[in-house]
Design an enzyme around this catalytic site. Structure first.
Site, PDB file in Angstrom:
ATOM      1  CE  LYS A 216      -4.469  -1.711   1.019  1.00 25.43           C
ATOM      2  NZ  LYS A 216      -5.526  -2.003   1.957  1.00 25.43           N
ATOM      3  NE  ARG A 255      -7.563  -8.340  -0.016  1.00 24.94           N
ATOM      4  CZ  ARG A 255      -7.061  -7.591  -0.983  1.00 24.94           C
ATOM      5  NH1 ARG A 255      -6.070  -6.762  -0.738  1.00 24.94           N
ATOM      6  NH2 ARG A 255      -7.569  -7.662  -2.204  1.00 24.94           N
TER       7      ARG A 255
END
Ligand code: PMM
Length: 281
Positions: A216, A255
Site C-alpha cells: 500500500k 491479506r
C-alpha cells in the site's frame, strides 16, 4: 466455512485481483485463465485463503457493472474452490457474493463492511459464511475526501463497532465475523500508522483481525527517495516486515500479494515465540 478457521499462527490470505486497474498488480491477471494460474501458484506457496476480486478499490476508481464483475470472478472462484482452496470473494455487491458462494466461496470480504449494498448483510446472514467487516466511509471515487478524523483510532473503532453491530442485527453469527480497520480506505499514511500502532483497540471489538497492508501507498511513502514513491511491486520487503510485526501481535490474518515470503516470516515468528530478551537492546 461454518466457523472462521483459527490456527496457532497468523493466516495468509493471498490476493487474486482479476482487474486491469488495481494499484498494486493491475493488469497482471486480466483474464480468468491467468488469474486461476496465479491463484494456484499462491495456493502452492501456502496461502490459507485466496481472495478473489473483480473490482478495483484504488482511490478514484470508477465502479464496474455487476455483469463485468461476475464474468471476471465467478470462473476463478469455481476453479480455485475445486482445486481445494478456501476462497473469499472481495466484493461490495450482494448479488456477486451470492453467486460466488454458490460457486464455492466460503468467505465474503466486503471492503465496505455492509455499507455499500443495502442487501449485503441480510444476504451474508442467509448464506451463513464468514464475513469481513472492513472500516469504510465512502466509495473509491470519493473516499480520500473523507479522510478526516478528530481521533483516527477512536473514530475508526467506533464506526467499525457500529458496522459490526449492523452485521449482528442482520443475523450474521458472531463467530462468522472478522474485522479490518481498512488501511488506505479514507485514510492517509499517518492515519494508517496510527491504526497499526493501536491494534488492541480493534481486537477489543471481539472479532478476529485481518490487516491488508500489502504494497500500500503508505509503505511507498515511507520508502520514497527524492520525493518519488517506491513503486508498488518494490514494497514486498516492507510488507514482510509488517507481517512479522503483525504475526508477533497475534493478528488473525494478513491479506497479501507475496504469499511465500509472508509464510516464511510467520514461521520465524512462531519459532521465536517467547524468546524476547529486552537485555539485548
Ligand atoms: N485492500 C484492498 C482490497 N481489498 N480487503 C480487505 N479486507 N482489506 C484491505 O485492506 C483491502 C481489501 C486494496 O488492495 P489491492 O488493490 O492490492 O487488492
Amino acid at each position: 466455512m461454518s466457523a472462521i478457521p483459527r490456527l496457532d499462527r497468523t493466516l495468509v490470505m493471498g490476493i487474486v485481483n482479476v482487474t486491469p486497474d488495481s494499484f498494486s498488480d493491475g493488469g497482471d491477471h486480466p483474464t480468468p485463465e491467468t488469474a486461476i494460474a496465479h491463484g494456484l501458484k499462491l495456493l502452492a506457496q501456502g496461502a490459507d485463503i485466496l481472495d478473489i476480486g473483480g473490482e478495483s478499490t484504488r482511490p478514484g476508481a470508477a465502479r464496474i457493472t455487476v455483469k463485468t464483475e461476475m464474468e471476471r470472478v465467478l470462473p476463478v472462484v469455481s476453479a480455485l474452490s475445486e482445486a481445494g482452496a478456501a476462497v473469499s470473494i472481495d466484493t461490495m455487491r450482494a448479488e456477486v457474493a451470492e453467486a460466488a458462494v454458490t460457486s464455492g466461496a466460503v468467505l465474503i470480504n466486503d471492503v465496505s463492511g455492509g455499507l455499500s449494498d443495502p442487501q449485503m448483510l441480510s444476504a451474508a446472514a442467509e448464506l451463513g459464511v464468514g464475513f469481513v467487516v472492513e472500516h469504510w466511509r465512502a466509495p473509491s471515487a470519493t473516499m480520500q475526501s473523507q479522510a478526516n478524523y478528530a481521533d483516527v483510532v477512536a473514530d475508526v473503532r467506533r464506526e467499525l463497532a457500529a458496522q459490526v453491530a449492523n452485521a449482528l442485527n442482520a443475523g450474521i453469527a458472531a463467530d462468522l465475523l472478522i474485522v479490518d480497520p481498512g488501511l488506505g480506505f479514507s485514510k492517509n499514511s499517518d492515519h494508517n500508522w496510527a491504526l497499526l500502532s493501536h491494534l488492541d483497540s480493534f481486537a477489543e471489538i471481539g472479532c478476529p483481525l485481518l490487516i491488508g497492508a500489502s504494497r500500500k501507498r503508505f509503505l511507498g511513502e515511507l520508502l520514497a527517495e527524492n520525493g518519488n514513491l517506491r513503486p508498488p511491486k518494490e514494497r514486498d520487503d516492507a510488507t514482510v516486515a509488517m507481517t512479522t510485526l503483525l504475526a508477533e501481535r497475534g493478528i488473525w490474518a494478513v491479506r497479501t500479494h507475496s504469499v511465500r515470503a509472508q509464510r516464511d516470516a510467520i514461521a520465524v515468528v512462531g519459532r521465536m515465540a517467547g524468546s524476547h530478551c529486552a537485555a539485548f537492546r
